[in-house]
Design an enzyme around this catalytic site. Structure first.
Site, PDB file in Angstrom:
ATOM      1  CG  ASP A 277      95.131 -54.345 -34.731  1.00 53.52           C
ATOM      2  OD1 ASP A 277      94.370 -53.606 -35.639  1.00 53.52           O
ATOM      3  OD2 ASP A 277      94.021 -54.403 -33.642  1.00 53.52           O
TER       4      ASP A 277
HETATM    5  C1  GLC Z   1      90.935 -54.591 -34.410  1.00 51.11           C
HETATM    6  C2  GLC Z   1      90.946 -53.376 -34.667  1.00 51.11           C
HETATM    7  C3  GLC Z   1      91.944 -52.701 -34.190  1.00 51.11           C
HETATM    8  C4  GLC Z   1      91.433 -51.563 -32.961  1.00 51.11           C
HETATM    9  C5  GLC Z   1      91.906 -52.967 -32.161  1.00 51.11           C
HETATM   10  C6  GLC Z   1      90.904 -52.513 -31.063  1.00 51.11           C
HETATM   11  O1  GLC Z   1      91.215 -56.081 -34.765  1.00 51.11           O
HETATM   12  O2  GLC Z   1      92.026 -54.397 -35.934  1.00 51.11           O
HETATM   13  O3  GLC Z   1      91.013 -51.120 -34.848  1.00 51.11           O
HETATM   14  O4  GLC Z   1      92.022 -50.639 -32.434  1.00 51.11           O
HETATM   15  O5  GLC Z   1      91.930 -54.468 -32.415  1.00 51.11           O
HETATM   16  O6  GLC Z   1      89.699 -53.512 -30.771  1.00 51.11           O
END
Ligand code: GLC
Length: 731
Positions: A277
């Site tokens: 993430d």
């Molecule tokens: C965010 C979220 C995740 C998302 C990623 C890219 O922090 O936790 O669900 O896909 O970053 O935006």
């Protein structure tokens, strides 16, 4: 002429082509494939784009993929520009993967996932994902960071809006439908995108419902509550998976080798990409789970993380770690092989620009067919919570006072959507006016505060009308990531408006626009009819009106319990019985598991939803009362429409493993069937039960069923189903 075979298609050809390409790559170029830039528009945290201009990193082969977020028609141009830099200006000309959060639509927006899960309509959800992929792929996007399948018990957590509620079985089926919709039959198809199931795992168990907080759960809860939707996603061939921000057994997921390598890759056989993430590798330092940046990179790679999102510890530290012999270069090779394999499978190595189709993009975005499906899924996501005095359906003859902060609001898209056309959202007011109503509109108050004279003007409008359609709820920013609330009540200003409108003694139809279960204990009694309309996307106003007028039935069923009191949280249907169970509907009994000051049961249970007609369910019949491992039995009930108009009920099958080597939930959803009946019509609804439905992970992590007694419950919702059960034995 590219320095690699561009035509490899079969898995065997791809393996050979990838090996040949890797043989030419420097260590830095290999590692570059494992780094994902936050992109030109998303670098709030993580990699500092200014100091390392993205285009230079791409030229140097130090970026393998990037998140992309921008105006839809500019996106095509900007993606092509960056792709050309990668393909024409880097040494090895390897194309980039472009990624985006496509959670409930790309440009045509659908109901938020918590809403569409209430439709229980898997083909419709699959089609919504396919439409999103058909739009996004034309813009040059290859990876959708979806489905989010986190099983959630706590409505204080803002991200419940993104998932399928509290049930692992439903979350598994919805996740698989989205993966099928995104990936189609073959990733080579230009209308497909790679799915990315997330967040692995247990993220929704954050203590206090506070986003990014500690999530502690047992191994059996890990495997029987949080793992099933990911296991289902692997079985559905999901191309990638995103790790979660939280600890699992003390180790952040992104650097958790027992979780990501032993369980996910070895035990479940996942051979897709593991993507961190956003900034999660860097956050190992905050967690206190890595000594320094190099240690964070090392631990993540050991856990077989393939793609580091938004930071570049891999770029900065892996070359040195490998040259010092502190990290096995084979781990990098394994990750690079997986990344390049998907670049072949998507056809990008053959033609890096194959997805970019600006003309088709213009034709598809918000086209009639896509909007029609958004409207259909929105209709099916609406849940009728109350309908007294036959208030609904609303007659076109009525004079309507339309009141409330969400009545004329374009904020119908909900969280996690990035459409370039927010102004195309259909408001509730527009929906009513398009249906021919000359509404008497008064906002009454804002989402969080009163408006000078607002209440008085609203009441005046109500007095002049036959009925009040009162629109209350949240704003999109109150849901999604980093949107945890200590209170899940409606804002006080709205509660005051409700009280004032109710005091006008005209029928009140309450429409809720929200992205989480709300506290409705004080709210429901003040309205004659209540529709849970969630955030429904571009066709919100039309879909709401379709149901208000009875042009279509309310068929949605809640996939997350609505608490009777804040103090109940977490409250969910598939709970354990405890050693001191307290009977439903009975006042406080000392030394039993119950509260002195309120019920154990939620206000509205999982699976709940009303229709404009009524139904009765007969007693359960079983084809036999023993089940062998190889055999099956049939459980059925006769369902009757006892009302005066055609309607649809969702017949729900629940099972209970009464006694096993570990305690098992008092109920588990194991099947459902939507049944539409004419007035007076009856139909027998049958479910085939087989041994595989009875399996669970025991304390030894074995996925087994155990002989013994099982209860079968069938009903209109999880609570009503308790009123009829039969037993059988697995032998
Ligand atoms: C965010 C979220 C995740 C998302 C990623 C890219 O922090 O936790 O669900 O896909 O970053 O935006």
């Amino acid at each position: 002429m590219k320095p690699y075979d561009q035509t490899a298609r079969t898995e065997e050809e791809i393996r050979a082509a990838v090996d040949a390409l890797m043989a030419q790559m420097t260590l830095e170029e290999k590692i570059g494939q494992l780094v994902q830039s936050p992109g030109p528009a998303t670098s709030e945290i993580g990699m500092d784009i200014d100091s390392d201009p993205l285009e230079d990193l791409i030229r140097q082969g130090r970026i393998g993929s990037t998140i992309f977020l921008g105006e839809v028609f500019q996106t095509v141009k900007d993606i092509e520009k960056l792709q050309r830099i990668a393909v024409e200006e880097s040494r090895l000309h390897i194309p980039l993967l472009f990624c985006q959060d496509i959670i409930h639509g790309y440009q045509t927006i659908f109901p938020i996932p918590l809403a569409w899960s209430c439709s229980f309509d898997l083909p419709a959800i699959e089609k919504a994902a396919h439409i999103a992929a058909a739009e996004a792929s034309c813009a040059g996007l290859h990876v959708a960071f979806s489905p989010m399948v986190d099983v959630a018990h706590d409505p204080r957590w803002g991200r419940v809006a993104e998932g399928a509620g509290e049930d692992p079985y439903l979350a598994s089926l919805v996740g698989q439908a989205i993966i099928r919709g995104f990936q189609g039959k073959n990733l080579f198809d230009r209308d497909s995108v790679m799915a990315c199931v997330k967040h692995f795992l247990g993220y929704a168990a954050a203590e206090g419902g506070r986003d990014y907080n500690t999530a502690e759960f047992s191994e059996t809860a890990l495997r029987n509550t949080y793992l099933p939707p990911f296991k289902a996603a692997v079985e559905a061939g999901c191309a990638s998976l995103m790790t979660s921000f939280n600890l699992v057994n003390g180790v952040p997921s992104v650097a958790n080798r027992p979780l990501c390598h032993d369980l996910l890759r070895q035990e479940l056989g996942f051979d897709g990409l593991i993507i961190s993430d956003y900034n999660a590798v860097a956050e190992l330092l905050n967690h206190g789970a890595a000594e320094d940046e190099a240690d964070a990179a090392r631990r993540s790679l050991l856990a077989t993380l393939d793609v580091e999102m938004a930071t570049d510890f891999y770029n900065r530290h892996l070359p040195g770690l490998i040259r010092e012999g502190k990290v096995d270069a084979a781990l990098v090779d394994d990750a690079v092989r997986r990344v390049l394999t998907f670049k072949y499978r998507t056809g990008l190595m053959e033609d890096p620009y194959r997805y970019l189709r600006p003309e088709e993009l213009r034709e598809r975005v918000l086209c009639k067919e896509h909007l029609a499906h958004s409207r259909k899924l929105a209709q099916e996501s609406i849940v009728l919570l109350k309908n007294e005095n036959h208030t609904l359906p609303l007659s076109r003859e009525k004079k309507v006072a339309l009141v409330g902060p969400t009545a004329d609001s374009l904020d119908m898209g909900g969280c996690w959507q990035f459409t370039s056309f927010p102004e195309r959202m259909v408001t509730i007011r527009q929906g009513l006016e398009d249906a021919g109503f000359a509404v008497n509109y008064e906002k009454g108050c804002d989402i969080h505060q009163m408006i000078e004279g607002g209440m008085e003007n609203a009441c005046a409008a109500v007095y002049e009308s036959d009925v009040c359609v009162l629109c209350l709820g949240e704003e999109s920013l109150m849901n999604g990531e980093s949107a945890s609330r200590q209170s899940i009540a409606l804002p006080q200003a709205q509660l005051d408006l409700l009280e004032a409108v109710a005091a006008c003694e005209k029928p009140v139809i309450l429409l809720l626009t929200n992205g989480r279960p709300l506290l409705l204990g004080e709210v429901l009694p003040q309205a004659d009819a209540v529709l849970e309309t969630w955030f429904l996307g571009h066709e919100a106003g039309h879909a709401i009106c379709d149901v208000l007028l009875g042009d279509c039935e309310p068929t949605g069923r809640l996939t997350m319990s609505f608490p009777a009191a804040q103090g109940q949280i977490p409250v969910y249907y598939n709970h354990m019985n405890t050693g001191r169970p307290h009977p439903r509907g009975v006042p406080y009994i000392r030394f039993e598991s119950n509260y002195m000051d309120g019920p154990n049961e939620p206000l509205l249970p999982f699976g709940y939803g009303l229709s404009y007609t009524t139904f009765s369910y007969g007693e359960i019949t079983l084809s036999q009362d023993t089940l062998t491992k190889e055999g099956s039995l049939t459980a059925s009930v006769c369902v009757t429409n006892t009302g005066d108009r055609t309607g649809t009920t969702l017949c729900q099958l629940y099972l209970r493993d009464v006694a096993a080597s570990i305690a098992r939930p008092v109920q588990e959803l194991k099947g459902f069937e939507s049944v539409t009946l004419a007035p007076g019509e009856s139909r027998r609804v049958s479910f085939v039960i087989g041994e595989p439905m009875l399996r669970f992970y025991n304390a030894e992590k074995q996925y087994v069923s155990e002989p013994g007694r099982f209860e079968v419950m069938i009903g209109m919702d999880s609570e009503e189903a308790l009123s009829r059960s039969r037993s059988f034995r697995l032998v």
